[in-house]
Design an enzyme around this catalytic site. Sequence first.
Site, PDB file in Angstrom:
ATOM      1  N   SER A   1       0.859  -1.196   0.000  1.00 49.03           N
ATOM      2  CA  SER A   1       0.000   0.000   0.000  1.00 49.03           C
ATOM      3  C   SER A   1       0.883   1.229   0.000  1.00 49.03           C
ATOM      4  CB  SER A   1      -0.871   0.015   1.254  1.00 49.03           C
ATOM      5  OG  SER A   1      -1.488   1.290   1.400  1.00 49.03           O
TER       6      SER A   1
ATOM      7  N   TYR B   1      -2.233  -2.060  10.323  1.00 49.00           N
ATOM      8  CA  TYR B   1      -2.296  -2.147   8.856  1.00 49.00           C
ATOM      9  C   TYR B   1      -1.020  -1.580   8.238  1.00 49.00           C
ATOM     10  CZ  TYR B   1      -4.144  -1.564   4.105  1.00 49.00           C
ATOM     11  OH  TYR B   1      -4.331  -1.636   2.749  1.00 49.00           O
TER      12      TYR B   1
HETATM   13  P1  NAD Z   1     -11.794  -5.937  -0.356  1.00 51.51           P
HETATM   14  O1  NAD Z   1     -12.215  -5.919   1.070  1.00 51.51           O
HETATM   15  O2  NAD Z   1     -12.679  -5.350  -1.394  1.00 51.51           O
HETATM   16  O3  NAD Z   1     -11.406  -7.430  -0.792  1.00 51.51           O
HETATM   17  C1  NAD Z   1     -10.538  -8.209   0.003  1.00 51.51           C
HETATM   18  C2  NAD Z   1     -10.868  -9.681  -0.173  1.00 51.51           C
HETATM   19  O4  NAD Z   1      -9.989 -10.442   0.681  1.00 51.51           O
HETATM   20  C3  NAD Z   1     -12.298 -10.037   0.255  1.00 51.51           C
HETATM   21  O5  NAD Z   1     -12.932 -10.821  -0.729  1.00 51.51           O
HETATM   22  C4  NAD Z   1     -12.111 -10.820   1.550  1.00 51.51           C
HETATM   23  O6  NAD Z   1     -13.113 -11.807   1.763  1.00 51.51           O
HETATM   24  C5  NAD Z   1     -10.741 -11.435   1.327  1.00 51.51           C
HETATM   25  N1  NAD Z   1     -10.109 -11.852   2.588  1.00 51.51           N
HETATM   26  C6  NAD Z   1     -10.149 -11.219   3.787  1.00 51.51           C
HETATM   27  N2  NAD Z   1      -9.500 -11.942   4.697  1.00 51.51           N
HETATM   28  C7  NAD Z   1      -9.019 -13.048   4.075  1.00 51.51           C
HETATM   29  C8  NAD Z   1      -8.278 -14.178   4.482  1.00 51.51           C
HETATM   30  N3  NAD Z   1      -7.885 -14.331   5.757  1.00 51.51           N
HETATM   31  N4  NAD Z   1      -7.951 -15.125   3.568  1.00 51.51           N
HETATM   32  C9  NAD Z   1      -8.359 -14.994   2.266  1.00 51.51           C
HETATM   33  N5  NAD Z   1      -9.082 -13.956   1.825  1.00 51.51           N
HETATM   34  C10 NAD Z   1      -9.409 -12.991   2.721  1.00 51.51           C
HETATM   35  O7  NAD Z   1     -10.360  -5.202  -0.352  1.00 51.51           O
HETATM   36  P2  NAD Z   1      -9.499  -4.531  -1.530  1.00 51.51           P
HETATM   37  O8  NAD Z   1      -9.639  -3.068  -1.417  1.00 51.51           O
HETATM   38  O9  NAD Z   1      -9.739  -5.207  -2.822  1.00 51.51           O
HETATM   39  O10 NAD Z   1      -8.044  -4.881  -0.994  1.00 51.51           O
HETATM   40  C11 NAD Z   1      -7.232  -5.884  -1.548  1.00 51.51           C
HETATM   41  C12 NAD Z   1      -5.809  -5.636  -1.092  1.00 51.51           C
HETATM   42  O11 NAD Z   1      -5.417  -4.311  -1.471  1.00 51.51           O
HETATM   43  C13 NAD Z   1      -5.607  -5.721   0.410  1.00 51.51           C
HETATM   44  O12 NAD Z   1      -4.368  -6.342   0.693  1.00 51.51           O
HETATM   45  C14 NAD Z   1      -5.567  -4.264   0.821  1.00 51.51           C
HETATM   46  O13 NAD Z   1      -4.865  -4.068   2.002  1.00 51.51           O
HETATM   47  C15 NAD Z   1      -4.872  -3.640  -0.357  1.00 51.51           C
HETATM   48  N6  NAD Z   1      -5.053  -2.195  -0.515  1.00 51.51           N
HETATM   49  C16 NAD Z   1      -6.286  -1.651  -0.629  1.00 51.51           C
HETATM   50  C17 NAD Z   1      -6.396  -0.271  -0.742  1.00 51.51           C
HETATM   51  C18 NAD Z   1      -7.741   0.394  -0.803  1.00 51.51           C
HETATM   52  O14 NAD Z   1      -7.807   1.614  -0.710  1.00 51.51           O
HETATM   53  N7  NAD Z   1      -8.821  -0.349  -0.971  1.00 51.51           N
HETATM   54  C19 NAD Z   1      -5.256   0.539  -0.775  1.00 51.51           C
HETATM   55  C20 NAD Z   1      -4.010  -0.059  -0.692  1.00 51.51           C
HETATM   56  C21 NAD Z   1      -3.914  -1.424  -0.554  1.00 51.51           C
END
Ligand code: NAD
Length: 257
Positions: A143, A157
Amino acid sequence: MRLKDKVALITGAGNGIGRATALLFAKEGAAVVVSDVADAAGEQTVADIQAAGGQAVYVHADVSKATDSERMVQVAEQTFGKLNVLFNNAGIMHGDDDNAMTTEEAIWDLTMAINLKGVFFGCKYGIPALRRAGGGSIINTASFVAILGAATPQIAYTASKGGVLAMTRELAIIHARENIRVNALCPGPLRTELLMNFLNTDAKKQRRLVHIPMGRFGEAAEIANAALFLASDESSFVTGTDFLVDGGITAAYVTPE
Ligand code: NAD
């Protein structure tokens, strides 16, 4: 097609970035192993890929569990014969993750178990499979908060994503001579459930938007495009990077009005 004949495993592919990437990878010719803990969402991703004429299989895997992580890799090899691309994308941002004084130990442990140990497990079991395939590409979702301090405290986080970034660099170096590339994908703030649930008031959303030069949240599909580049042979000389896709957030000192 940019991923013709490749097999890709994506964790957390039921929603957000993982789902958008699974759909895109399949469209580009990859057979996709969709893994998640949210079974209905994961199965929906598979159904949507198949409805569009692509190949996919769902496997329930909690990335914080070694046995689940080992099994998702086995499913890839058993179903599609090999593994070429591993996208360690699953992650959480817990609503009770706050500053160092108020964050409970249990929240710290849960966040580390999924966001950091989950990436370790993915690599622990995925790298031998990539070796068997003659090499491949690993993408670990970090991130922008691994690079910049966040205005909204989320201590566990942030620490977990810093760990992902550091671990990615070491993995890239250790496996560079094995035709295995390892990159960290560093998204900026996105309009996915994960962040919108965390920034759960308009005031919190506005506070984050103020720092984004483009003046908007990113979309999961925009991260999927970056993941596609890192997964494909187009990025054949790219390894160990912190690949930022952040609307300019890390470049800014002051954002435009
Ligand atoms: P999201 O919540 O839309 O999707 C995340 C998915 O991961 C969900 O389907 C959830 O069920 C699954 N998940 C959660 N815990 C789990 C586990 N223990 N084992 C397997 N699957 C699991 O989130 P997103 O925004 O698509 O985020 C995806 C990645 O991107 C994450 O690592 C997040 O930290 C990172 N990220 C997101 C953002 C943002 O602004 N959304 C920014 C930077 C990084």
